[in-house]
Design a protein around this motif. Sequence first.
Motif, mmCIF file in Angstrom:
data_model
loop_
_atom_site.group_PDB
_atom_site.id
_atom_site.type_symbol
_atom_site.label_atom_id
_atom_site.label_comp_id
_atom_site.label_asym_id
_atom_site.label_seq_id
_atom_site.Cartn_x
_atom_site.Cartn_y
_atom_site.Cartn_z
ATOM 1 N N LYS A 86 5.747 -6.553 6.020
ATOM 2 C CA LYS A 86 5.100 -5.381 5.417
ATOM 3 C C LYS A 86 5.750 -4.879 4.133
ATOM 4 C CE LYS A 86 8.046 -1.938 6.993
ATOM 5 N NZ LYS A 86 8.419 -0.688 6.345
ATOM 6 N N ALA A 87 6.472 -5.743 3.446
ATOM 7 C CA ALA A 87 7.120 -5.251 2.219
ATOM 8 C C ALA A 87 6.303 -5.678 0.998
ATOM 9 C CB ALA A 87 8.532 -5.781 2.128
ATOM 10 N N VAL A 88 5.808 -4.686 0.267
ATOM 11 C CA VAL A 88 4.945 -4.959 -0.891
ATOM 12 C C VAL A 88 5.637 -5.882 -1.890
ATOM 13 C CG1 VAL A 88 3.944 -3.836 -2.913
ATOM 14 C CG2 VAL A 88 3.639 -2.807 -0.652
ATOM 15 N N SER A 126 -3.425 -0.773 6.248
ATOM 16 C CA SER A 126 -2.557 -0.156 5.257
ATOM 17 C C SER A 126 -3.355 0.424 4.106
ATOM 18 C CB SER A 126 -1.599 -1.227 4.721
ATOM 19 O OG SER A 126 -0.953 -0.781 3.554
ATOM 20 N N CYS A 127 -2.819 1.458 3.509
ATOM 21 C CA CYS A 127 -3.448 2.052 2.328
ATOM 22 C C CYS A 127 -3.471 1.058 1.174
ATOM 23 C CB CYS A 127 -2.683 3.300 1.904
ATOM 24 S SG CYS A 127 -0.968 2.950 1.463
ATOM 25 N N PHE A 207 16.431 2.834 2.204
ATOM 26 C CA PHE A 207 17.425 2.553 1.170
ATOM 27 C C PHE A 207 18.234 3.818 0.870
ATOM 28 C CE2 PHE A 207 18.397 -1.029 -1.660
ATOM 29 C CZ PHE A 207 19.436 -0.466 -2.378
ATOM 30 N N ARG A 235 3.767 8.702 -3.450
ATOM 31 C CA ARG A 235 3.237 8.151 -2.213
ATOM 32 C C ARG A 235 2.980 9.244 -1.188
ATOM 33 N NH1 ARG A 235 3.118 4.666 -5.278
ATOM 34 N NH2 ARG A 235 3.702 2.454 -5.103
HETATM 35 C C1 WQD Z 1 7.640 3.734 -2.203
HETATM 36 C C2 WQD Z 1 7.945 4.184 -3.621
HETATM 37 C C3 WQD Z 1 8.477 2.342 -5.079
HETATM 38 C C4 WQD Z 1 12.207 1.262 -3.017
HETATM 39 C C5 WQD Z 1 4.900 0.964 1.946
HETATM 40 C C6 WQD Z 1 5.013 -0.108 2.958
HETATM 41 C C7 WQD Z 1 3.708 -0.719 3.273
HETATM 42 C C8 WQD Z 1 2.595 0.282 3.369
HETATM 43 C C9 WQD Z 1 2.587 1.288 2.248
HETATM 44 C C10 WQD Z 1 1.947 0.547 5.648
HETATM 45 C C11 WQD Z 1 7.327 3.269 -4.673
HETATM 46 C C12 WQD Z 1 9.690 3.262 -4.907
HETATM 47 C C13 WQD Z 1 11.017 1.850 -3.385
HETATM 48 C C14 WQD Z 1 13.347 1.411 -3.844
HETATM 49 C C15 WQD Z 1 12.040 2.720 -5.364
HETATM 50 N N1 WQD Z 1 2.647 0.992 4.598
HETATM 51 N N2 WQD Z 1 10.939 2.574 -4.534
HETATM 52 N N3 WQD Z 1 13.217 2.132 -5.005
HETATM 53 O O1 WQD Z 1 5.598 0.055 -1.617
HETATM 54 O O2 WQD Z 1 4.519 2.289 -1.060
HETATM 55 O O3 WQD Z 1 4.671 0.424 0.654
HETATM 56 O O4 WQD Z 1 3.878 1.864 2.238
HETATM 57 O O5 WQD Z 1 1.277 -0.404 5.683
HETATM 58 O O6 WQD Z 1 3.905 -1.337 4.533
HETATM 59 O O7 WQD Z 1 5.861 -1.105 2.435
HETATM 60 O O8 WQD Z 1 6.696 1.710 -0.041
HETATM 61 O O9 WQD Z 1 8.986 2.542 0.193
HETATM 62 O O10 WQD Z 1 8.610 0.274 -0.893
HETATM 63 O O11 WQD Z 1 7.955 2.339 -2.124
HETATM 64 O O12 WQD Z 1 11.941 3.379 -6.426
HETATM 65 O O13 WQD Z 1 14.466 0.886 -3.566
HETATM 66 O O14 WQD Z 1 9.368 4.119 -3.826
HETATM 67 O O15 WQD Z 1 8.360 1.896 -6.429
HETATM 68 O O16 WQD Z 1 6.966 4.087 -5.789
HETATM 69 P P1 WQD Z 1 5.325 1.122 -0.634
HETATM 70 P P2 WQD Z 1 8.146 1.660 -0.671
#
Ligand code: WQD
Length: 343
Positions: A86-88, A126-127, A207, A235
């Motif tokens: 699930k990591a984008v 997922s969104c 993190f 988000r």
């Molecule tokens: C959030 C924000 C990054 C890490 C997640 C799940 C996915 C889905 C949707 C359910 C973004 C920023 C991140 C970092 C950063 N959920 N960021 N530094 O990508 O929205 O997706 O929610 O299905 O499963 O992965 O979440 O927490 O990775 O990022 O600046 O070290 O934080 O750019 O704006 P994401 P995320």
Amino acid sequence: MSRSVLVTGGAGFIGSHCVIELIKDGFEVVIIDNWTNSSKECIPRLEQIAGKKITALTGDICDKQQIEKIFESFNFFAVLHLAAFKAVGESCRKPIEYFMNNVYGSLNVLEAMKKYRVKNFVFSSSCTVYGKPEYLPLDEKHPSNNDHITNPYGRSKFMVENILKDLYSSDKSWNIVILRYFNPVGAHESGLIGEDPRGEPTNLMPFISQVAVGRRSEVNIFGSDYDTKDGTGVRDYIHIFDLARGHSLAMAKLEQNPGLKIYNLGTGKGYSVLEMIRTFEKVTGLDIPKRFVPRRAGDVPSIYAISDLAEKELGWKATKNLEDMCRDMWNWQSKNPNGFECV
Ligand code: WQD
């Protein structure tokens, strides 16, 4: 009538919290997990919270034999299907692994369900299936359009959603609830279970909390030039407790033979990366070192949801705010600086 639910990925961050709520609502739960992003140490803690034994089996959704063996041994009412990568950001680097696990794995589960006549299914979507939003806040009518999706993770969820729609069209005796969730964060109020990703966290909140306990040196902020309130990504963060409640209410909905339903599970509020970091610092009294780095592939600038349909049809509404999310996340992480690994 059986109220036994198979929870795939049930020892993971979302799965473990869903298991607690399902048991609270009177369902029996069987967990399968391949332990790639979860820990067996989670199970005794779940039993401590639930106050009962929990069946947890090793199973990989890509192993047809393993899945069928489990269906032979239990009389399931339904499946809550959470097992997925699930990591984008990671999905942009490993598309084949994401499609094999998330799409082929889901097909395996559905095929076993068909064979053993289990036709009640809650799917963790997922969104990210909305791609780059055309309007905000998002409702379920917003197009989920393959061409707009910005990463293989979201596309894998979009593909499974379409498989489910075709399955339902072919056989209306299925009951399917698709849950499109936003950004689950936080931890159980006991601090016994929480988010403990394998290796370097790909998501923001774990993190931040690993920086707070000294496991990481600083938070890299991916992009400060987005068209948002402060230039960083926005988000819809939702407390894992609220998200888990939504899953249990969706499971109860299946008992009403609803057919195929799709719901957003979000709070309707968007928070930026800087707001998340500032709230965590305020709640914990800690200073979180940070630095700005270039944007991450696959990210959209801003996304948050309307969840009125879930409120109307499931009786669900998010109850916890950003400070609750940060407080509960820190309660878990400060008590378990190395996650589930025994100290
Ligand atoms: C959030 C924000 C990054 C890490 C997640 C799940 C996915 C889905 C949707 C359910 C973004 C920023 C991140 C970092 C950063 N959920 N960021 N530094 O990508 O929205 O997706 O929610 O299905 O499963 O992965 O979440 O927490 O990775 O990022 O600046 O070290 O934080 O750019 O704006 P994401 P995320």
